[in-house]
Design a protein around this motif. Sequence first.
Motif, PDB file in Angstrom:
ATOM      1  N   ILE A 146       0.915  -1.293   0.065  1.00 31.42           N
ATOM      2  CA  ILE A 146      -0.130  -0.021   0.056  1.00 31.42           C
ATOM      3  C   ILE A 146       0.930   1.345   0.173  1.00 31.42           C
ATOM      4  N   THR A 147       1.639   1.501   0.979  1.00 25.18           N
ATOM      5  CA  THR A 147       2.854   2.347   1.028  1.00 25.18           C
ATOM      6  C   THR A 147       3.624   2.333   2.175  1.00 25.18           C
ATOM      7  N   GLN A 148       4.793   2.618   1.967  1.00 21.32           N
ATOM      8  CA  GLN A 148       5.846   2.320   3.060  1.00 21.32           C
ATOM      9  C   GLN A 148       5.647   3.396   4.332  1.00 21.32           C
ATOM     10  N   ARG A 149       4.680   4.326   3.934  1.00 24.48           N
ATOM     11  CA  ARG A 149       4.468   5.085   5.080  1.00 24.48           C
ATOM     12  C   ARG A 149       3.510   4.577   6.332  1.00 24.48           C
ATOM     13  N   LEU A 150       2.879   3.378   5.965  1.00 25.53           N
ATOM     14  CA  LEU A 150       2.667   2.356   6.965  1.00 25.53           C
ATOM     15  C   LEU A 150       3.506   1.595   7.879  1.00 25.53           C
ATOM     16  N   SER A 151       4.531   1.804   7.551  1.00 21.85           N
ATOM     17  CA  SER A 151       5.656   1.332   8.329  1.00 21.85           C
ATOM     18  C   SER A 151       5.898   1.987   9.534  1.00 21.85           C
ATOM     19  N   LEU A 152       5.744   1.355  10.751  1.00 23.29           N
ATOM     20  CA  LEU A 152       6.058   1.900  11.814  1.00 23.29           C
ATOM     21  C   LEU A 152       7.511   2.369  12.030  1.00 23.29           C
ATOM     22  N   ALA A 153       8.230   1.468  11.625  1.00 23.05           N
ATOM     23  CA  ALA A 153       9.781   2.042  11.752  1.00 23.05           C
ATOM     24  C   ALA A 153       9.866   3.151  10.971  1.00 23.05           C
ATOM     25  N   TRP A 154       9.433   3.478   9.653  1.00 20.01           N
ATOM     26  CA  TRP A 154       9.592   4.602   9.069  1.00 20.01           C
ATOM     27  C   TRP A 154       8.796   5.687   9.855  1.00 20.01           C
ATOM     28  N   GLN A 155       7.770   5.680  10.169  1.00 17.50           N
ATOM     29  CA  GLN A 155       7.012   6.800  10.978  1.00 17.50           C
ATOM     30  C   GLN A 155       7.914   7.109  12.195  1.00 17.50           C
ATOM     31  N   LEU A 156       8.389   6.097  12.964  1.00 19.67           N
ATOM     32  CA  LEU A 156       9.317   6.780  13.965  1.00 19.67           C
ATOM     33  C   LEU A 156      10.413   7.405  13.646  1.00 19.67           C
ATOM     34  N   GLN A 157      11.063   6.822  12.706  1.00 24.64           N
ATOM     35  CA  GLN A 157      12.492   7.654  12.126  1.00 24.64           C
ATOM     36  C   GLN A 157      12.062   8.931  11.453  1.00 24.64           C
ATOM     37  N   HIS A 158      10.946   9.042  10.949  1.00 24.83           N
ATOM     38  CA  HIS A 158      10.415  10.287  10.332  1.00 24.83           C
ATOM     39  C   HIS A 158      10.245  11.241  11.431  1.00 24.83           C
ATOM     40  N   LEU A 159       9.440  10.894  12.284  1.00 28.72           N
ATOM     41  CA  LEU A 159       9.118  11.803  13.419  1.00 28.72           C
ATOM     42  C   LEU A 159      10.445  12.201  14.260  1.00 28.72           C
TER      43      LEU A 159
END
Length: 628
Positions: free
Chosen positions: A421-434
Amino acid sequence: MAKTSLDSPPPGDSLSADPHDTDPALLRQHSHLKSYKTSRFEYPEIRVFYRQHVKADQLPKKPAPLPLLVCIPGLGGSVAQFYPLLRSLIDLAPCLAIDWPGGGRSKFAPTQWEAYTSEALMELLEVVIEDHRDKEHDQGVVLIAHSMGTALSAGLANKKLPHKTPLAKHIVGLVAICPVSGPMEEAKATMIKRLFWIPGWIFALWRAWDARGGLNSTSVSRFVGEGAPTELRLMQYRYNQQSRTPVWRRMAYGALPAQYQDGKPVGGIPGLDAWAGLDIPVFLIGGENDNVTSPKEIDRIVGAFHAMDDAVVSDGTEQAADASGPDSPESLNGSTQLDATSNGNRLIAEDADDTDYGESDVNSPSTPVEYPPDLPPQSQHPMRAVRSIVLTGSANHTLLYSPRTVRALAGLVSDFLAEHITQRLSLAWQLQHLSREGKWDVKNLIKWQGVKPVSEPIGPSGKPVFRVIKTLREVDDVHCPTALADNWGHVIKDVIDISKDQPVYDPRGLERRGIHYHKFPTVSKIPPDGDTVDLFIKLVDSVREAQRERAVAEGWADPEQCVVGVHCHYGYNRSGYFVVCYLVERCGFALADAIEAFKTARPNGIRHSHFLDKLYMRYNLEERAVES
């Protein structure tokens, strides 16, 4: 630890089946009752669970916010069945789920049989979802359904079928758990319809007979299988009791075709044509030992997908017209088998393609969107695909909520969402981004960095029970999930996170390395009350029991030194309070000795005097609390 019989609930549990009393706190806190009106019926007091992502305001909103994850139960199902999975999903995206009218906590109204046909229920779903979808910002929707709910979801997502709302064009994915391929064959449907001539009160008597034996009844064993743990049997018993006979009869009858024309069903739940016509990523997950919905249903659905692809590819004109658009006949297909006890660590793909979903068809072929280097694309029209997985071992119709399978299921669903769907739904990516944006990180970072990551072992001499740790940090080089697994995974086999908020690390980083994660949210600065302590002790008991089984199955080198990791933020007051209580109540420590044992393992120990006061109030009112 004393064993309980299959006819008895676990200690501290009761056989109460009231959906209001047994609703987990997460569901209660984020649910409301609301009336909905469709083109034909009004449904008063529908229970709706909705929880926005805790960091929704800080995450990217272009080209759209994170997709809304919508959980759809099957026949006789409820939101409560999704609770074990929702505990993981709420960290990824906003989540929505409903109880069918008359199911779970929803009111049984209206009572007309026509209000429970598949067509009527699909329209109700559309109305509820559209009521919560962020239409202003073009939010997409991912359907996550179980059993009969999967067929209804296929109908909702098929753009070629008639709909009452524009929802279908915004559905970007479907996860089908124990999927149903469509209506039963004509002869069987005719026989089933005749059974509905039996009066409801006789059917209710049969259900009561079938439920004799409580947790060990035939009605429970039919779903959970032989040898199922008491915890799962209790859950299934409650779900069975909460499924009302009049509602079940109406929904089951409404799922049957109204008639057959030339052997093809007309009406009822959507069938293989609806599945084959989907132009979105679809993930089919079945259980090898499912006696309710056969895993062969997956083969039928995958076969329909392939047949549709072959038909489109063979038509050169249609292929040329559609190949560059979101309805392209090209799709990514694969089947997988996974041991239900592997927690996703032994995934064996049989027919996988290396195509990167995240890079395909961004937004639309004609309007490319530029993203910052670290921002994954989020397509409004993900590539059509089908993935199929059969969980082996003990996996059956309860794999949605069974403690034995839900870890693997949550991991599989999370990976599918991030990859397809989208890599934005990866919790690891969200944590790193934020974390990069300074919007999500540990409190008082410098102070946190000065705290020792892991305590000395805590518990009886030679047989420790705990090690207290400070909270992990996804972007940290020293104390992140990977580092903890590398340095301590041989002794810390479970982590209980007692912090209230979503952690600033991805728990799946622990799960992938064999460390089981358990969320047990508590409030900081306030000593836990007695009921909360009792629940913590019960959780640790169950974790230790599971560790004894895992030690044999996984061949741990030194199982007596393997412990449970506990963390709040720094690992002092709340963690110390719970650990001390466990040492007193389960390990035979005197209160003062337990406090000192914790202080020795975690220098400075419990720092807040009111926590110490509360401990003495709980265990020894005649002693004065010591100063910290």
